[in-house]
Design a protein around this motif. Structure first.
Motif, PDB file in Angstrom:
ATOM      1  N   PRO A 118       0.836  -1.209   0.000  1.00 54.36           N
ATOM      2  CA  PRO A 118       0.000   0.000   0.000  1.00 54.36           C
ATOM      3  C   PRO A 118       0.866   1.252   0.000  1.00 54.36           C
ATOM      4  CG  PRO A 118       0.034  -0.977   2.176  1.00 54.36           C
ATOM      5  CD  PRO A 118       0.783  -1.917   1.271  1.00 54.36           C
ATOM      6  N   GLY A 119       0.399   2.266  -0.708  1.00 56.66           N
ATOM      7  CA  GLY A 119       1.133   3.520  -0.765  1.00 56.66           C
ATOM      8  C   GLY A 119       0.904   4.363   0.470  1.00 56.66           C
ATOM      9  N   PRO A 120       1.717   5.375   0.653  1.00 58.19           N
ATOM     10  CA  PRO A 120       1.566   6.239   1.829  1.00 58.19           C
ATOM     11  C   PRO A 120       0.362   7.163   1.692  1.00 58.19           C
ATOM     12  CG  PRO A 120       3.288   7.072   0.415  1.00 58.19           C
ATOM     13  CD  PRO A 120       2.851   5.773  -0.181  1.00 58.19           C
ATOM     14  N   ASP A 121      -0.120   7.628   2.806  1.00 57.88           N
ATOM     15  CA  ASP A 121      -1.205   8.603   2.831  1.00 57.88           C
ATOM     16  C   ASP A 121      -0.570   9.995   2.803  1.00 57.88           C
ATOM     17  OD1 ASP A 121      -3.495  10.069   3.139  1.00 57.88           O
ATOM     18  OD2 ASP A 121      -4.174   9.030   4.947  1.00 57.88           O
ATOM     19  N   LEU A 122      -0.331  10.494   1.598  1.00 58.45           N
ATOM     20  CA  LEU A 122       0.358  11.767   1.433  1.00 58.45           C
ATOM     21  C   LEU A 122      -0.468  12.943   1.940  1.00 58.45           C
ATOM     22  CD1 LEU A 122       1.981  11.215  -2.070  1.00 58.45           C
ATOM     23  CD2 LEU A 122       3.029  10.971   0.184  1.00 58.45           C
ATOM     24  N   ILE A 182      -1.243  17.374   5.773  1.00 60.18           N
ATOM     25  CA  ILE A 182      -2.057  18.016   6.809  1.00 60.18           C
ATOM     26  C   ILE A 182      -1.249  18.203   8.089  1.00 60.18           C
ATOM     27  CG2 ILE A 182      -4.015  17.640   8.360  1.00 60.18           C
ATOM     28  CD1 ILE A 182      -5.426  16.337   5.921  1.00 60.18           C
ATOM     29  N   LEU A 183      -0.559  17.153   8.511  1.00 60.90           N
ATOM     30  CA  LEU A 183       0.191  17.250   9.764  1.00 60.90           C
ATOM     31  C   LEU A 183       1.370  18.208   9.640  1.00 60.90           C
ATOM     32  CD1 LEU A 183       0.084  13.543  10.978  1.00 60.90           C
ATOM     33  CD2 LEU A 183      -1.365  15.447  11.659  1.00 60.90           C
ATOM     34  N   ALA A 184       2.046  18.189   8.499  1.00 60.00           N
ATOM     35  CA  ALA A 184       3.156  19.125   8.287  1.00 60.00           C
ATOM     36  C   ALA A 184       2.644  20.562   8.281  1.00 60.00           C
ATOM     37  CB  ALA A 184       3.878  18.806   6.985  1.00 60.00           C
ATOM     38  N   TRP A 185       1.507  20.781   7.645  1.00 60.32           N
ATOM     39  CA  TRP A 185       0.925  22.118   7.544  1.00 60.32           C
ATOM     40  C   TRP A 185       0.500  22.628   8.915  1.00 60.32           C
ATOM     41  CZ3 TRP A 185      -0.419  23.275   2.143  1.00 60.32           C
ATOM     42  CH2 TRP A 185      -0.797  24.599   1.943  1.00 60.32           C
ATOM     43  N   VAL A 186      -0.135  21.759   9.696  1.00 60.92           N
ATOM     44  CA  VAL A 186      -0.638  22.180  11.005  1.00 60.92           C
ATOM     45  C   VAL A 186       0.518  22.455  11.964  1.00 60.92           C
ATOM     46  CG1 VAL A 186      -1.866  21.333  13.049  1.00 60.92           C
ATOM     47  CG2 VAL A 186      -2.915  21.157  10.815  1.00 60.92           C
ATOM     48  N   TYR A 210       7.002  11.417   5.445  1.00 60.75           N
ATOM     49  CA  TYR A 210       6.798  12.702   6.110  1.00 60.75           C
ATOM     50  C   TYR A 210       7.938  13.695   5.872  1.00 60.75           C
ATOM     51  CZ  TYR A 210       5.847  16.145   9.719  1.00 60.75           C
ATOM     52  OH  TYR A 210       5.626  17.325  10.387  1.00 60.75           O
ATOM     53  N   PRO A 211       9.216  13.303   6.002  1.00 58.35           N
ATOM     54  CA  PRO A 211      10.284  14.287   5.740  1.00 58.35           C
ATOM     55  C   PRO A 211      10.270  14.809   4.303  1.00 58.35           C
ATOM     56  CG  PRO A 211      11.168  12.384   6.888  1.00 58.35           C
ATOM     57  CD  PRO A 211       9.769  12.049   6.507  1.00 58.35           C
ATOM     58  N   LEU A 212       9.918  13.969   3.357  1.00 56.32           N
ATOM     59  CA  LEU A 212       9.827  14.406   1.961  1.00 56.32           C
ATOM     60  C   LEU A 212       8.738  15.465   1.783  1.00 56.32           C
ATOM     61  CD1 LEU A 212      10.720  13.928  -1.017  1.00 56.32           C
ATOM     62  CD2 LEU A 212       8.861  12.273  -1.138  1.00 56.32           C
ATOM     63  N   ILE A 213       7.593  15.250   2.402  1.00 53.67           N
ATOM     64  CA  ILE A 213       6.491  16.211   2.315  1.00 53.67           C
ATOM     65  C   ILE A 213       6.859  17.514   3.014  1.00 53.67           C
ATOM     66  CG2 ILE A 213       4.092  16.643   2.992  1.00 53.67           C
ATOM     67  CD1 ILE A 213       4.386  14.683   0.668  1.00 53.67           C
ATOM     68  N   VAL A 214       7.531  17.422   4.157  1.00 57.78           N
ATOM     69  CA  VAL A 214       7.962  18.632   4.863  1.00 57.78           C
ATOM     70  C   VAL A 214       8.946  19.414   4.005  1.00 57.78           C
ATOM     71  CG1 VAL A 214       9.288  19.463   6.848  1.00 57.78           C
ATOM     72  CG2 VAL A 214       7.490  17.781   7.173  1.00 57.78           C
ATOM     73  N   CYS A 220       9.152  19.397   0.711  1.00 58.65           N
ATOM     74  CA  CYS A 220       8.406  20.001  -0.408  1.00 58.65           C
ATOM     75  C   CYS A 220       7.622  21.224   0.065  1.00 58.65           C
ATOM     76  CB  CYS A 220       7.469  18.977  -1.029  1.00 58.65           C
ATOM     77  SG  CYS A 220       8.312  17.709  -1.975  1.00 58.65           S
ATOM     78  N   CYS A 221       7.014  21.134   1.237  1.00 58.97           N
ATOM     79  CA  CYS A 221       6.276  22.283   1.781  1.00 58.97           C
ATOM     80  C   CYS A 221       7.215  23.453   2.028  1.00 58.97           C
ATOM     81  CB  CYS A 221       5.571  21.909   3.082  1.00 58.97           C
ATOM     82  SG  CYS A 221       4.138  20.869   2.878  1.00 58.97           S
ATOM     83  N   TRP A 222       8.403  23.147   2.499  1.00 60.36           N
ATOM     84  CA  TRP A 222       9.371  24.199   2.804  1.00 60.36           C
ATOM     85  C   TRP A 222       9.901  24.829   1.523  1.00 60.36           C
ATOM     86  CZ3 TRP A 222      14.993  24.056   2.637  1.00 60.36           C
ATOM     87  CH2 TRP A 222      15.582  25.155   3.243  1.00 60.36           C
ATOM     88  N   LEU A 223      10.240  24.008   0.526  1.00 56.31           N
ATOM     89  CA  LEU A 223      10.829  24.526  -0.704  1.00 56.31           C
ATOM     90  C   LEU A 223       9.803  25.157  -1.652  1.00 56.31           C
ATOM     91  CD1 LEU A 223      13.411  21.741  -1.534  1.00 56.31           C
ATOM     92  CD2 LEU A 223      13.887  24.068  -0.769  1.00 56.31           C
ATOM     93  N   LEU A 224       8.693  24.472  -1.853  1.00 56.13           N
ATOM     94  CA  LEU A 224       7.727  24.921  -2.858  1.00 56.13           C
ATOM     95  C   LEU A 224       6.723  25.935  -2.332  1.00 56.13           C
ATOM     96  CD1 LEU A 224       7.043  21.485  -4.561  1.00 56.13           C
ATOM     97  CD2 LEU A 224       8.642  23.267  -5.278  1.00 56.13           C
ATOM     98  N   LEU A 225       6.310  25.785  -1.076  1.00 53.38           N
ATOM     99  CA  LEU A 225       5.260  26.648  -0.528  1.00 53.38           C
ATOM    100  C   LEU A 225       5.779  27.669   0.484  1.00 53.38           C
ATOM    101  CD1 LEU A 225       2.570  23.897   0.054  1.00 53.38           C
ATOM    102  CD2 LEU A 225       2.622  25.570  -1.789  1.00 53.38           C
ATOM    103  N   ASP A 226       7.060  27.594   0.803  1.00 53.40           N
ATOM    104  CA  ASP A 226       7.667  28.473   1.801  1.00 53.40           C
ATOM    105  C   ASP A 226       6.905  28.375   3.129  1.00 53.40           C
ATOM    106  OD1 ASP A 226       9.655  30.240   2.636  1.00 53.40           O
ATOM    107  OD2 ASP A 226       8.346  31.968   2.322  1.00 53.40           O
ATOM    108  N   LEU A 227       6.577  27.169   3.512  1.00 46.50           N
ATOM    109  CA  LEU A 227       5.820  26.895   4.729  1.00 46.50           C
ATOM    110  C   LEU A 227       6.809  26.571   5.839  1.00 46.50           C
ATOM    111  CD1 LEU A 227       2.763  26.891   5.048  1.00 46.50           C
ATOM    112  CD2 LEU A 227       2.813  24.432   4.856  1.00 46.50           C
ATOM    113  N   ARG A 228       7.063  27.552   6.688  1.00 43.93           N
ATOM    114  CA  ARG A 228       8.038  27.413   7.769  1.00 43.93           C
ATOM    115  C   ARG A 228       7.349  27.599   9.112  1.00 43.93           C
ATOM    116  NH1 ARG A 228      11.028  30.191   3.722  1.00 43.93           N
ATOM    117  NH2 ARG A 228      12.965  29.109   3.283  1.00 43.93           N
TER     118      ARG A 228
END
Length: 179
Positions: A39-43, A48-52, A151-155, A157-165
């Motif tokens: 099964p694949g990951p729940d991206l 959601i958790l990285a964003w929150v 999770y680290p990959l999504i974090v 991507c959020c940091w690089l692409l969305l500037d979510l810090r």
């Protein structure tokens, strides 16, 4: 300057909805080549958790509830069960925003891993009490492990692409309140 803040208040929730829609459509596509594959990951859960953890003010709870309820309906899961559990988990993390701001990434990853495991076991327990059919425990645990590893990959991507810090100490939110 105020226009930039107002734009961010609308830009990030809109970006979240667009990304969530893309991830749900991606899960609906028949991409599996053989039966019994891992099964694949729940991206979406990772997102959601990285964003929150990073910017809880950019992801309001009602928006999150609607997106997750629509995901439940589209993926033919019990309506509202996963949405309610994830909403409780995000509010748990949101209430600890001051604590999570100070955490290093490995400790944050450990916290999020514990939240993901708690979510999975709560979902399985409630589904078992309601006598709902569910996949094997090994399959659920494998999907949770894949989600934790992504999770680290999504974090990143959020940091690089969305500037979510994470907010800096003393930073103000869109309404002029300290974060």
């Amino acid at each position: 300057m105020a226009e930039g803040v107002r734009r961010r208040v609308w830009l990030y929730p809109t970006a979240f909805v667009a990304i969530a829609a893309f991830l749900v459509v991606l899960r609906l596509l028949p991409l599996g080549l053989r039966a019994g594959a891992w099964p694949g990951p729940d991206l979406l859960l990772c997102l959601i958790l990285a964003w929150v953890i990073r910017r809880p003010d950019y992801l309001p709870a009602p928006l999150l509830a609607v997106v997750l309820l629509l995901e439940d309906l589209l993926l033919m899961r019990p309506p509202g069960l996963w949405a309610a559990l994830v909403l409780v988990a995000t509010e748990f993390l949101r209430s600890r925003a001051a604590l999570t701001r100070e955490l290093s990434f490995p400790v944050e990853w450990l916290l999020v891993s514990g939240v993901m495991l708690a979510l999975r076991f709560a979902e399985r327990t409630i589904a078992a009490l309601a006598l709902l059919p569910q996949p094997a425990l090994g399959e659920h645990l494998l999907q949770t492990a894949m989600t934790i590893l992504c999770y680290p990959l999504i974090v990143g991507c959020c940091w690089l692409l969305l500037d979510l810090r994470k907010p800096a100490t003393g930073e103000l939110d869109a309404f002029g309140r300290r974060m």
